[in-house]
Enzyme design. Structure first.
Site, PDB file in Angstrom:
ATOM      1  N   GLN A   1       7.613  -9.624   7.687  1.00 41.98           N
ATOM      2  CA  GLN A   1       8.864  -9.183   7.059  1.00 41.98           C
ATOM      3  C   GLN A   1       9.493  -7.979   7.754  1.00 41.98           C
ATOM      4  O   GLN A   1      10.477  -7.440   7.267  1.00 41.98           O
ATOM      5  CB  GLN A   1       8.652  -8.907   5.569  1.00 41.98           C
ATOM      6  CG  GLN A   1       7.777  -7.718   5.238  1.00 41.98           C
ATOM      7  CD  GLN A   1       7.451  -7.657   3.750  1.00 41.98           C
ATOM      8  OE1 GLN A   1       6.619  -8.401   3.254  1.00 41.98           O
ATOM      9  NE2 GLN A   1       8.099  -6.761   3.025  1.00 41.98           N
TER      10      GLN A   1
ATOM     11  N   HIS B   1       4.657   1.841  -8.011  1.00 38.24           N
ATOM     12  CA  HIS B   1       3.657   0.756  -8.025  1.00 38.24           C
ATOM     13  C   HIS B   1       2.818   0.835  -9.299  1.00 38.24           C
ATOM     14  O   HIS B   1       2.486  -0.178  -9.912  1.00 38.24           O
ATOM     15  CB  HIS B   1       2.704   0.885  -6.826  1.00 38.24           C
ATOM     16  CG  HIS B   1       3.371   0.718  -5.491  1.00 38.24           C
ATOM     17  ND1 HIS B   1       3.496   1.746  -4.598  1.00 38.24           N
ATOM     18  CD2 HIS B   1       3.923  -0.368  -4.902  1.00 38.24           C
ATOM     19  CE1 HIS B   1       4.105   1.320  -3.502  1.00 38.24           C
ATOM     20  NE2 HIS B   1       4.373   0.035  -3.665  1.00 38.24           N
TER      21      HIS B   1
ATOM     22  N   LYS C   1      13.787  -1.782  -7.997  1.00 42.03           N
ATOM     23  CA  LYS C   1      14.363  -1.137  -6.804  1.00 42.03           C
ATOM     24  C   LYS C   1      14.654  -2.193  -5.730  1.00 42.03           C
ATOM     25  O   LYS C   1      15.645  -2.127  -5.037  1.00 42.03           O
ATOM     26  CB  LYS C   1      13.427  -0.070  -6.234  1.00 42.03           C
ATOM     27  CG  LYS C   1      14.097   0.654  -5.068  1.00 42.03           C
ATOM     28  CD  LYS C   1      13.230   1.682  -4.442  1.00 42.03           C
ATOM     29  CE  LYS C   1      12.131   1.097  -3.600  1.00 42.03           C
ATOM     30  NZ  LYS C   1      12.609   0.423  -2.377  1.00 42.03           N
TER      31      LYS C   1
ATOM     32  N   GLY D   1       0.799  -1.223   0.000  1.00 39.09           N
ATOM     33  CA  GLY D   1       0.000   0.000   0.000  1.00 39.09           C
ATOM     34  C   GLY D   1       0.829   1.269   0.000  1.00 39.09           C
ATOM     35  O   GLY D   1       2.028   1.243  -0.266  1.00 39.09           O
TER      36      GLY D   1
HETATM   37  O1  PAF Z   1       7.817  -5.115  -2.005  1.00 37.04           O
HETATM   38  C1  PAF Z   1       6.875  -5.108  -1.169  1.00 37.04           C
HETATM   39  O2  PAF Z   1       6.110  -4.162  -1.059  1.00 37.04           O
HETATM   40  C2  PAF Z   1       6.680  -6.320  -0.269  1.00 37.04           C
HETATM   41  O3  PAF Z   1       7.894  -6.862   0.109  1.00 37.04           O
HETATM   42  C3  PAF Z   1       5.759  -7.393  -0.877  1.00 37.04           C
HETATM   43  C4  PAF Z   1       6.367  -8.001  -2.125  1.00 37.04           C
HETATM   44  C5  PAF Z   1       4.402  -6.787  -1.201  1.00 37.04           C
HETATM   45  C6  PAF Z   1       5.543  -8.522   0.127  1.00 37.04           C
HETATM   46  O4  PAF Z   1       4.936  -8.067   1.292  1.00 37.04           O
END
Ligand code: PAF
Length: 284
Positions: A63, A39, A151, A33
């Site tokens: 993560q 994006h 990136k 988000g």
């Molecule tokens: O690159 C990201 O934004 C995140 O690491 C991902 C791939 C959506 C996984 O949570």
């Protein structure tokens, strides 16, 4: 709003099955988000190669390390959904944390070696969190193609290896980094930068350009290139260098002599923001 919101795994399975039964191809852009032009360029890439685009928005706790920015991670769902709508995205998958990680969740996906280098060395467990959630997103969305940004080149390389090793039936595409006018790579984390840090942060891009130029002029000693890149970043008052490396682009191991495909990669902390950037260099 034309973009359809899907919140449960079951609904996502049914939507994916319907699209596949109609003979259409699904493109997935996984995100956390707080969408930006980077994006949206992934969405455009997915639109070129598939028929129905799913963008997932899920801030994945797995993560983030214990001292990282999970609680502070920027969020703006209303704005994100408007952007997805304007850019022709068909489905927004917004899974619920409790469904994704129930209390007794006990499974993880780990890619060895590749994840111990570069960002993996300073963010232990980070890539295991990424590969676990991405596997769950692939299982729910059943995409033909998933698009990730350059990136986060290490992330994309790790996911490519996971897909190969687990024989997953999805094609991983890496789309070019989108930059601000002064070269700073777009990132949700740029929102953390103070005015001074924002002025200094494009040094990452300038350093990568210096490295690339040296290689273009024939320099093959990795150490020389790394030192020249350091000379660009170090004078920035707010910069704290995490790493500046030249690695083999396939296995991410550091190289002394530059040859074949090289990833120049940098990670630098500016105040609360840890920024990363890279350049892929192909040497003939
Ligand atoms: O690159 C990201 O934004 C995140 O690491 C991902 C791939 C959506 C996984 O949570």
């Amino acid at each position: 709003m034309a973009v359809k919101i899907i919140k449960t795994v079951r609904e996502m399975h049914c939507a994916a099955d319907r699209i596949r039964q109609a003979g259409l191809r699904i493109g997935l852009v996984p995100t956390m988000g707080y969408l930006h032009k980077g994006h949206l360029s992934l969405v455009r890439q997915a639109l070129k190669v598939t028929d129905r685009i799913v963008v997932s928005i899920f801030v994945n706790p797995l993560q983030f390390g214990p001292t990282e920015d999970l609680a502070a991670y920027p969020r703006n769902l209303d704005r994100d959904l408007k952007l997805l709508d304007q850019h022709g995205v068909h489905l927004a998958y917004l899974p619920d944390q409790k469904e994704i990680y129930p209390g007794d969740f006990a499974t993880s996906v780990r890619v060895a070696k590749l994840t111990e280098r570069l960002c993996g060395a300073s963010r232990p467990g980070h890539f295991e969190g990424v590969t676990t959630i991405v596997t769950k997103l692939f299982a729910a969305v059943k995409p033909h193609v998933a698009v990730f940004g350059q990136k986060d080149a290490q992330q994309t390389i790790v996911i490519q290896r996971m897909v190969r090793d687990l024989n997953l039936d999805v094609e991983i595409q890496m789309a070019p980094t989108v930059r601000e006018a002064d070269g700073l790579a777009m990132s949700s984390r740029n929102a953390y930068l103070s005015a001074e840090e924002r002025r200094e942060a494009p040094a990452l891009y300038r350093a990568l350009m210096v490295g690339q130029k040296m290689i273009g002029r024939g320099e093959r000693r990795a150490q020389r290139v790394i030192e020249a890149m350091r000379d660009v970043i170090e004078p920035q008052r707010s910069a704290e260098i995490d790493y500046i490396e030249a690695v083999d682009a396939k296995n991410l191991t550091p190289v002394a002599e530059l040859k074949d495909s090289i990833l120049l990669a940098v990670a630098v902390r500016f105040g609360n923001a840890r920024l990363i950037d890279n350049a892929l260099v192909h040497i003939k």
